[in-house]
Design a protein around this motif. Structure first.
Motif, mmCIF file in Angstrom:
data_model
loop_
_atom_site.group_PDB
_atom_site.id
_atom_site.type_symbol
_atom_site.label_atom_id
_atom_site.label_comp_id
_atom_site.label_asym_id
_atom_site.label_seq_id
_atom_site.Cartn_x
_atom_site.Cartn_y
_atom_site.Cartn_z
ATOM 1 N N ILE A 1 0.837 -1.203 0.000
ATOM 2 C CA ILE A 1 0.000 0.000 0.000
ATOM 3 C C ILE A 1 0.870 1.249 0.000
ATOM 4 C CG2 ILE A 1 -1.640 1.332 1.388
ATOM 5 C CD1 ILE A 1 -2.956 -1.268 2.184
ATOM 6 N N MET A 2 1.948 1.237 0.768
ATOM 7 C CA MET A 2 2.857 2.382 0.753
ATOM 8 C C MET A 2 3.473 2.582 -0.626
ATOM 9 S SD MET A 2 4.857 2.578 4.410
ATOM 10 C CE MET A 2 5.167 0.836 4.651
ATOM 11 N N ARG A 3 3.731 1.459 -1.323
ATOM 12 C CA ARG A 3 4.300 1.577 -2.671
ATOM 13 C C ARG A 3 3.257 1.986 -3.697
ATOM 14 N NH1 ARG A 3 5.227 2.787 -6.807
ATOM 15 N NH2 ARG A 3 6.716 2.009 -8.372
ATOM 16 N N ALA A 4 2.080 1.357 -3.688
ATOM 17 C CA ALA A 4 1.073 1.597 -4.723
ATOM 18 C C ALA A 4 0.290 2.877 -4.477
ATOM 19 C CB ALA A 4 0.129 0.401 -4.815
ATOM 20 N N ASP A 5 -0.264 3.043 -3.278
ATOM 21 C CA ASP A 5 -1.103 4.209 -2.991
ATOM 22 C C ASP A 5 -0.303 5.407 -2.495
ATOM 23 O OD1 ASP A 5 -3.151 2.559 -3.654
ATOM 24 O OD2 ASP A 5 -3.770 2.136 -1.594
ATOM 25 N N GLY A 6 0.860 5.146 -1.891
ATOM 26 C CA GLY A 6 1.679 6.248 -1.388
ATOM 27 C C GLY A 6 2.610 6.790 -2.455
ATOM 28 N N VAL A 7 3.720 6.094 -2.687
ATOM 29 C CA VAL A 7 4.699 6.531 -3.688
ATOM 30 C C VAL A 7 4.079 6.528 -5.086
ATOM 31 C CG1 VAL A 7 6.934 6.009 -4.739
ATOM 32 C CG2 VAL A 7 6.616 5.713 -2.281
ATOM 33 N N GLY A 8 3.355 5.450 -5.409
ATOM 34 C CA GLY A 8 2.720 5.386 -6.720
ATOM 35 C C GLY A 8 1.662 6.452 -6.912
ATOM 36 N N GLY A 9 0.888 6.750 -5.861
ATOM 37 C CA GLY A 9 -0.117 7.794 -5.972
ATOM 38 C C GLY A 9 0.490 9.161 -6.210
ATOM 39 N N ILE A 10 1.557 9.470 -5.486
ATOM 40 C CA ILE A 10 2.225 10.760 -5.685
ATOM 41 C C ILE A 10 2.771 10.865 -7.104
ATOM 42 C CG2 ILE A 10 4.181 12.183 -4.956
ATOM 43 C CD1 ILE A 10 3.817 11.057 -2.147
ATOM 44 N N ILE B 1 -4.324 17.478 -7.313
ATOM 45 C CA ILE B 1 -3.509 17.929 -6.182
ATOM 46 C C ILE B 1 -3.957 17.248 -4.891
ATOM 47 C CG2 ILE B 1 -2.915 19.938 -4.771
ATOM 48 C CD1 ILE B 1 -3.064 21.614 -7.307
ATOM 49 N N ARG B 2 -5.259 17.104 -4.717
ATOM 50 C CA ARG B 2 -5.764 16.442 -3.503
ATOM 51 C C ARG B 2 -5.324 14.984 -3.457
ATOM 52 N NH1 ARG B 2 -11.982 15.429 -3.442
ATOM 53 N NH2 ARG B 2 -11.223 13.922 -4.975
ATOM 54 N N ASN B 3 -5.399 14.293 -4.605
ATOM 55 C CA ASN B 3 -5.000 12.887 -4.631
ATOM 56 C C ASN B 3 -3.494 12.730 -4.437
ATOM 57 O OD1 ASN B 3 -7.629 11.983 -5.049
ATOM 58 N ND2 ASN B 3 -7.451 12.146 -7.272
ATOM 59 N N GLY B 4 -2.704 13.658 -5.000
ATOM 60 C CA GLY B 4 -1.265 13.607 -4.761
ATOM 61 C C GLY B 4 -0.934 13.835 -3.299
ATOM 62 N N SER B 5 -1.614 14.806 -2.689
ATOM 63 C CA SER B 5 -1.410 15.041 -1.260
ATOM 64 C C SER B 5 -1.918 13.865 -0.429
ATOM 65 C CB SER B 5 -2.132 16.330 -0.853
ATOM 66 O OG SER B 5 -1.924 16.624 0.510
ATOM 67 N N ILE C 1 1.317 7.543 3.191
ATOM 68 C CA ILE C 1 2.640 7.128 3.671
ATOM 69 C C ILE C 1 2.816 7.488 5.140
ATOM 70 C CG2 ILE C 1 5.115 7.516 3.396
ATOM 71 C CD1 ILE C 1 4.598 7.937 0.425
ATOM 72 N N HIS C 2 2.397 8.684 5.514
ATOM 73 C CA HIS C 2 2.529 9.088 6.914
ATOM 74 C C HIS C 2 1.670 8.217 7.827
ATOM 75 C CE1 HIS C 2 4.066 13.415 5.924
ATOM 76 N NE2 HIS C 2 5.001 12.497 5.866
ATOM 77 N N GLN C 3 0.492 7.826 7.355
ATOM 78 C CA GLN C 3 -0.367 6.978 8.180
ATOM 79 C C GLN C 3 0.300 5.645 8.507
ATOM 80 O OE1 GLN C 3 -3.999 6.637 5.978
ATOM 81 N NE2 GLN C 3 -4.626 8.747 6.346
ATOM 82 N N TYR C 4 0.954 5.052 7.525
ATOM 83 C CA TYR C 4 1.568 3.740 7.752
ATOM 84 C C TYR C 4 2.914 3.845 8.450
ATOM 85 C CZ TYR C 4 -1.972 1.315 5.050
ATOM 86 O OH TYR C 4 -3.157 0.769 4.629
ATOM 87 N N LEU C 5 3.620 4.944 8.247
ATOM 88 C CA LEU C 5 4.912 5.087 8.917
ATOM 89 C C LEU C 5 4.755 5.535 10.368
ATOM 90 C CD1 LEU C 5 7.220 6.717 6.210
ATOM 91 C CD2 LEU C 5 7.113 4.335 6.911
#
Length: 561
Positions: free
Chosen positions: A152-161, A276-280, A286-290
Motif C-alpha cells: 500500500i505504501m508503494r502503490a497508494d503512497g509513492v505510486g499515488g504521488i 492535487i488532492r489525490n497527490g497530497s 505514507i505518513h499513516q503507515y509510517l
C-alpha cells in the motif's frame, strides 16, 4: 534499526533577504533532464542503482535466473536475507548453542538415555508438534499483513504521488501547448511547469528523508535542481514531516496561477484540485503507515512466539541428536542438524524481512529506489511536454489547428510585478501599462468637476504617486462616460448620484481620504451641475419629434378594416 523519532526539533524561520524575487530558470535547467549518480549495475540475478548516499538499491531482479541458478548459489548475494543484517547470524548462533547445551546435558549429566527416550521424549515431542501446529498460522497472518502494508505504501503512497504528479503535468501541458503559440510565452510556461514537477519530486524525496530524522541533508535536492538554495533554506526551517505537504501547497499555488495565465475556464479548477488532492493523499497514506505502526503488544507476541518456537525446535533437535548419537544412528544426527538450520532460519529470516518492510524509505538495498522513481516521472513529464509541442507545431504548419471555437492566446500581456519592503507588499503596474491607460476627452462643461474634486493628501512615495495617477485616470474615464448618459428625470439623477458615490469610494475619494462633509458638498455641486443640463426633447419610438410625427400621420392614409 532505523530511528524515525525527532528529538527536540524546534523550527526557526530563516532570514531570507529577498523572498519575493523573480523566478529565473537557466537554459540548462529548463531543457536538461535529471541525471543518475551512476549507471545501473547489473549482476547475475538483479540490477541495482546507486543513490546520492552511495548505497545500492535493487530496482529489478530476474525471477527466472533465480530459479535456474538456485537459491544456494545466491545465498550470500547482496539483497538476500543472509546479507541484509548480521542479527540473523547472531540469532542462529544462539539456537545452535541451545541445541549443543541440550545434547551435552543429556549425554554427560542426564539419566539413562534409553529410559529418557522411552518415557520423557514422547511428551516433549507432542509439545513440540502442538507448538508447530498453530505457530505457522499466526506468523503467516503477520507476514501477510506486513507485506500488505508495504505494498500500500508503494502503490497508494509513492505510486499515488508519482501518478497524480504525472497527471497534473499532462493536464497543464495539454491545455497550454495549444493556447500559447508564441515561443516566448511557451518558454515562460515551461519554466513554471518545470518548477511544479520538480516540487512534486522534491516532496517525494523529502518523504524518504523522514526516515533519517532531522539530520537528513537537503543538499542532494539542490544538486538535482529540485530546489534552489533559497527554497532549501525554507524547507530546512520546517519540521521534516511537514516538508512534503508544504511543497504540495507550492504546487497548488503555482498550478492555479498557471491556469489563470493560459485562461482556462474556471470549471477546470475542479480537475486541477482533484489531482492535487489525490497527490497530497499519497503523502498522507505514507505518513499513516509510517507513523501508525502495528500495535506493540501484537508485534511483541509474534516476536515472542517465533523465538519460543525456534528455541523449542533447537532444544528438541539437541535431545534427538544425543539419543541418535548414543544409538549410533548418524544419519538421524545429520537430519536433526539440517532441520535445525532450516526451520529456525526461515522463521527468523521472515521476521527480519518484516522489520525491514515496516519502513521501506531508508538506505537498505531492498528499500524503495526513490531516485529511480524521480527520474522516471521527470522523463515522462519531459516526453509529454516535448512531443506534444512538436505535434502542435506540425498541426499549425499544416493549418490543422486551431479548430473552430478553440481558444488561442497570440501574445501574453505584460505581467505585474510585486516588490517587497519588509512585510509590506505593494502591487505596482508596469510603466508601459500605466502609459497605455486611455486619456478620454472630457467636455469643457464637465472639466470643472475635476478641478472641484476633493484635494488629495500630498504624495510622499513613488507608489502613492502612481496610485494617485491611476485614481485620477479612473475618475476622468468615469466622467467621460457620464457625459454620454442622457439625464431626463429625477430617477436618472438619483441613480447617477449613486454611481458617482460608488465610483468615488472605489477610487479612494471616500471617507478614508477626505471628510464626509467635504465629500457631500462636492457631490451636491455635481448634482447641481447635472440639473443645469437642458432636458432632451420628447421623441416617439422612431426617434421623431411630436410635430414631425403629426405631419407624418396626416400624409399616411387611414387604415380601414
Amino acid at each position: 534499526m532505523r530511528h524515525r523519532a525527532l528529538k527536540n526539533f524546534s523550527p526557526k524561520l530563516p532570514e531570507v533577504p529577498d523572498i519575493v524575487r523573480e523566478m529565473t530558470v537557466s537554459e540548462d535547467e529548463a531543457d536538461g533532464d535529471l541525471k543518475r549518480v551512476a549507471e545501473p549495475r547489473t549482476g547475475r540475478v538483479h540490477t541495482t542503482i546507486q543513490g546520492f548516499t552511495g548505497k545500492q538499491k535493487i530496482i529489478h531482479y530476474n525471477f527466472g535466473k533465480l530459479i535456474n541458478i538456485g537459491p544456494f548459489l545466491t545465498l550470500l548475494m547482496n539483497g538476500t536475507v543472509f546479507n541484509l543484517d548480521k542479527n540473523l547470524w547472531i540469532n542462529m548462533a544462539k539456537y545452535l548453542f541451545l541445541c549443543g547445551i541440550s545434547a551435552f546435558f543429556l549425554t554427560f549429566l542426564g539419566a539413562d538415555i534409553e529410559v529418557f527416550e522411552s518415557e520423557s521424549m514422547p511428551n516433549i515431542q507432542r509439545a513440540n508438534e502442538n507448538l508447530q501446529r498453530f505457530c505457522p498460522f499466526l506468523f503467516g497472518l503477520f507476514v501477510s499483513l506486513s507485506l500488505g502494508r508495504w505494498w500500500i505504501m508503494r502503490a497508494d503512497g509513492v505510486g499515488g504521488i508519482a501518478d497524480y504528479l504525472t497527471n497534473l503535468s499532462c493536464f497543464l501541458t495539454a491545455n497550454a501547448v495549444r493556447r500559447l503559440p508564441n515561443p516566448e510565452d511557451w518558454k515562460l510556461f515551461k519554466q513554471v511547469h518545470l518548477r511544479i514537477v520538480r516540487y512534486g519530486l522534491a516532496a517525494l524525496s523529502c518523504i524518504a528523508k523522514e526516515s533519517r530524522g532531522s539530520t537528513a541533508s537537503l543538499d542532494d535536492l539542490v544538486k538535482l535542481k529540485l530546489l534552489t538554495e533559497q527554497e532549501k533554506v525554507l524547507m530546512e526551517a520546517v519540521d521534516p514531516y511537514s516538508r512534503a505537504e508544504a511543497l504540495w501547497c507550492w504546487i497548488s499555488s503555482l498550478s492555479s496561477e498557471l491556469m489563470e495565465m493560459v485562461k482556462l475556464p474556471p470549471p477546470n479548477m475542479n480537475m486541477l484540485y482533484t489531482h492535487i488532492r489525490n497527490g497530497s493523499k499519497g503523502v498522507h497514506t505514507i505518513h499513516q503507515y509510517l507513523l501508525t505502526q502495528l500495535p506493540f503488544p501484537y508485534v511483541h507476541m509474534i516476536t515472542l512466539l517465533v523465538n519460543a518456537h525456534n528455541s523449542v525446535v533447537a532444544i528438541v533437535a539437541g535431545l534427538k541428536f544425543a539419543i541418535a548419537m548414543n544409538g549410533g544412528r548418524w544419519t538421524e544426527c545429520t537430519l536433526e542438524i539440517v532441520q535445525l538450520l532450516i526451520v529456525p532460519t526461515m522463521y527468523q529470516g521472515l521476521l527480519q524481512i518484516c522489520m525491514f518492510l515496516s519502513d521501506p524509505f531508508g538506505e537498505d538495498i531492498i528499500d524503495f529506489p526513490i531516485l529511480e522513481y524521480i527520474i522516471e516521472v521527470s522523463e515522462a513529464s519531459k516526453a509529454m511536454e516535448t512531443t506534444c509541442r512538436a505535434m502542435y507545431a506540425e498541426r499549425w504548419r499544416t493549418r490543422s489547428s486551431p479548430l473552430p471555437n478553440a481558444s488561442l492566446i497570440h501574445k501574453l500581456p505584460q505581467p505585474a510585478t510585486v516588490t517587497g519592503e519588509g512585510d509590506r507588499r505593494v502591487l505596482e503596474l508596469q510603466p508601459s501599462a500605466a502609459a497605455a491607460l486611455p486619456a478620454p476627452a472630457v467636455p469643457p462643461s464637465q472639466a470643472s468637476l475635476l478641478q472641484q474634486a476633493p484635494e488629495q493628501p500630498a504624495v510622499t512615495s513613488a507608489s502613492e504617486k502612481q496610485s494617485a495617477e491611476l485614481q485620477s485616470a479612473m475618475l476622468t474615464s468615469m466622467l467621460s462616460s457620464m457625459s454620454k448618459t442622457e439625464l431626463t428625470t429625477t430617477t436618472h439623477m438619483s441613480s447617477t448620484e449613486t454611481m458617482v458615490k460608488t465610483a468615488l469610494m472605489e477610487v479612494g475619494f471616500g471617507p478614508s481620504s477626505e471628510s464626509l462633509e467635504h465629500l457631500g458638498k462636492w457631490l451636491m455641486d455635481v448634482q447641481q451641475h447635472f440639473e443645469n443640463i437642458p432636458p432632451m426633447p420628447n421623441l416617439d419610438i422612431a426617434g421623431r419629434r411630436p410635430e414631425d410625427a403629426s405631419a407624418f400621420l396626416k400624409q399616411t392614409p387611414a387604415i380601414t378594416r
